[in-house]
Each structure stands twice: as C-alpha cells, then as structure tokens.
Design a protein around this motif. Structure first.
Motif, mmCIF file in Angstrom:
data_model
loop_
_atom_site.group_PDB
_atom_site.id
_atom_site.type_symbol
_atom_site.label_atom_id
_atom_site.label_comp_id
_atom_site.label_asym_id
_atom_site.label_seq_id
_atom_site.Cartn_x
_atom_site.Cartn_y
_atom_site.Cartn_z
ATOM 1 N N ARG A 44 0.860 -1.183 0.000
ATOM 2 C CA ARG A 44 0.000 0.000 0.000
ATOM 3 C C ARG A 44 0.894 1.229 0.000
ATOM 4 O O ARG A 44 2.001 1.201 0.502
ATOM 5 C CB ARG A 44 -0.859 -0.031 1.258
ATOM 6 C CG ARG A 44 -1.768 1.125 1.428
ATOM 7 C CD ARG A 44 -2.547 0.956 2.729
ATOM 8 N NE ARG A 44 -3.217 2.192 3.028
ATOM 9 C CZ ARG A 44 -4.515 2.312 3.197
ATOM 10 N NH1 ARG A 44 -5.289 1.268 3.136
ATOM 11 N NH2 ARG A 44 -5.054 3.478 3.449
ATOM 12 N N GLY A 45 0.376 2.299 -0.556
ATOM 13 C CA GLY A 45 1.153 3.531 -0.575
ATOM 14 C C GLY A 45 0.280 4.721 -0.919
ATOM 15 O O GLY A 45 -0.945 4.649 -0.870
ATOM 16 N N TYR A 46 0.936 5.805 -1.294
ATOM 17 C CA TYR A 46 0.218 7.038 -1.592
ATOM 18 C C TYR A 46 0.806 7.689 -2.832
ATOM 19 O O TYR A 46 1.818 7.257 -3.363
ATOM 20 C CB TYR A 46 0.252 7.991 -0.396
ATOM 21 C CG TYR A 46 1.640 8.365 0.059
ATOM 22 C CD1 TYR A 46 2.275 9.510 -0.430
ATOM 23 C CD2 TYR A 46 2.333 7.579 0.982
ATOM 24 C CE1 TYR A 46 3.545 9.861 -0.014
ATOM 25 C CE2 TYR A 46 3.604 7.929 1.403
ATOM 26 C CZ TYR A 46 4.203 9.063 0.900
ATOM 27 O OH TYR A 46 5.459 9.402 1.309
ATOM 28 N N TYR A 47 0.141 8.739 -3.297
ATOM 29 C CA TYR A 47 0.565 9.485 -4.474
ATOM 30 C C TYR A 47 1.137 10.836 -4.057
ATOM 31 O O TYR A 47 0.746 11.393 -3.029
ATOM 32 C CB TYR A 47 -0.626 9.751 -5.405
ATOM 33 C CG TYR A 47 -1.255 8.510 -5.969
ATOM 34 C CD1 TYR A 47 -0.654 7.827 -7.013
ATOM 35 C CD2 TYR A 47 -2.467 8.038 -5.474
ATOM 36 C CE1 TYR A 47 -1.241 6.694 -7.553
ATOM 37 C CE2 TYR A 47 -3.058 6.906 -6.009
ATOM 38 C CZ TYR A 47 -2.441 6.240 -7.045
ATOM 39 O OH TYR A 47 -3.036 5.118 -7.585
ATOM 40 N N LYS A 48 2.039 11.357 -4.887
ATOM 41 C CA LYS A 48 2.569 12.704 -4.706
ATOM 42 C C LYS A 48 2.531 13.419 -6.048
ATOM 43 O O LYS A 48 2.814 12.830 -7.079
ATOM 44 C CB LYS A 48 4.030 12.679 -4.240
ATOM 45 C CG LYS A 48 4.213 12.290 -2.816
ATOM 46 C CD LYS A 48 5.628 12.263 -2.291
ATOM 47 C CE LYS A 48 6.719 12.862 -3.073
ATOM 48 N NZ LYS A 48 8.048 12.738 -2.476
ATOM 49 N N LEU A 49 2.154 14.684 -6.020
ATOM 50 C CA LEU A 49 2.286 15.563 -7.175
ATOM 51 C C LEU A 49 3.413 16.542 -6.849
ATOM 52 O O LEU A 49 3.400 17.159 -5.783
ATOM 53 C CB LEU A 49 0.999 16.345 -7.438
ATOM 54 C CG LEU A 49 -0.132 15.581 -8.096
ATOM 55 C CD1 LEU A 49 -1.381 16.450 -8.171
ATOM 56 C CD2 LEU A 49 0.257 15.122 -9.476
ATOM 57 N N VAL A 50 4.363 16.674 -7.770
ATOM 58 C CA VAL A 50 5.528 17.526 -7.546
ATOM 59 C C VAL A 50 5.655 18.496 -8.716
ATOM 60 O O VAL A 50 5.714 18.070 -9.874
ATOM 61 C CB VAL A 50 6.816 16.682 -7.440
ATOM 62 C CG1 VAL A 50 8.020 17.575 -7.168
ATOM 63 C CG2 VAL A 50 6.680 15.600 -6.371
ATOM 64 N N ALA A 51 5.675 19.789 -8.429
ATOM 65 C CA ALA A 51 5.895 20.812 -9.457
ATOM 66 C C ALA A 51 7.354 21.233 -9.393
ATOM 67 O O ALA A 51 7.852 21.624 -8.336
ATOM 68 C CB ALA A 51 4.986 22.015 -9.234
ATOM 69 N N VAL A 52 8.034 21.130 -10.545
ATOM 70 C CA VAL A 52 9.455 21.456 -10.630
ATOM 71 C C VAL A 52 9.617 22.636 -11.582
ATOM 72 O O VAL A 52 9.270 22.543 -12.769
ATOM 73 C CB VAL A 52 10.268 20.246 -11.128
ATOM 74 C CG1 VAL A 52 11.754 20.588 -11.212
ATOM 75 C CG2 VAL A 52 10.039 19.031 -10.234
#
Length: 143
Positions: A44-52
């Motif tokens: 199980r895990g999670y999501y990340k959104l990353v703006a670069v």
C-alpha cells in the motif's frame, strides 16, 4: 531539497495495484528508471504531485507513486504529466481534495492552479484524478 521544487502535495492512496503508476496509463508520461521496481499485491502507498520549476520559469508536474514498507517510504514510479508541460504553464498552487489526510477510497484527486500567461490576474484550475482502478485523468476544471 532542490530549490526548483516549488510545490509538493501528498494525497490519496493506492493498494494492491500490482503495477507501478507508469504501467497503469501510458498517457500519464514518461516513467523513470525506478519503474523497474516491483511491488507485491499486498503493499500500500500514496501518491505525490511535484511541481518542478524549469529554467524558463514555467513548471513541469510529476506524479509519483510511493510504497510504504518496513524501511520507510520509497518512490517506485515517477511520471511527468505531459498535459501540463505542453502548456508551458506557471504553477501557482497544488491542493489536495482534503487536508485531513484521510481518503475514503483508493485514488487521488488534486487541483492544480496555473497560468499560461504570467501576467493573467486569475489562474486556471485543472484537476488530476486517479480512480480506484488506476485510470488517470488530467482535465480543466469546470463548475
């Protein structure tokens, strides 16, 4: 942390997907070398959104899938969301659907605020949605 990371949002969760994010939807972008990591169906895990931030000022947004294991969180998949990169957008904010940290069902819902013209007064709003079976949608928000 690198100075060019301007926003990071961790939100939603996945479980028992069996495949890294990049294998779920080829339209989601280009997977990095860590796509070779495999996960067992019980993880199980999670999501990340990353703006670069890019040198020209606009931003590229990456969607990551993070697995939780005994050694701690580990990014198993990272894909650039080409829909945003193609716009050459200036990202002004990324917000999760809820800030309480608890999602009722698997998936992700986040809002990306951006400007395609840096002099615009109001940002456009776009949503990133991953449903419970892993389908990814990036679309302009409509009210």
């Amino acid at each position: 942390m690198p100075a060019n990371i301007i926003f990071v949002t961790s939100t939603g969760y996945w479980e028992e997907s069996g495949d890294p994010l990049s294998a779920l939807d080829p339209k989601a972008g280009t997977a990095t070398d860590n796509q070779s990591a495999t996960i067992s169906p019980t993880q199980r895990g999670y999501y990340k959104l990353v703006a670069v931030r890019q040198p020209e000022g606009n931003a590229h947004i990456f969607l990551q899938q993070v697995v939780l294991d005994a050694a701690g969180p580990k990014v198993i998949s990272s894909a650039e969301l080409e829909e945003f990169s193609a716009m050459k957008a200036y990202v002004t904010d990324i917000r999760p659907d809820t800030s309480d940290g608890v999602a009722a069902q698997p998936g992700l819902f986040a809002t990306v605020y951006l400007k395609t013209d840096p002099t615009a007064l109001e940002p456009e709003t776009w949503t990133v949605l991953i449903d419970d079976i892993g389908d990814i949608k990036v679309e302009r928000e409509t009210n």
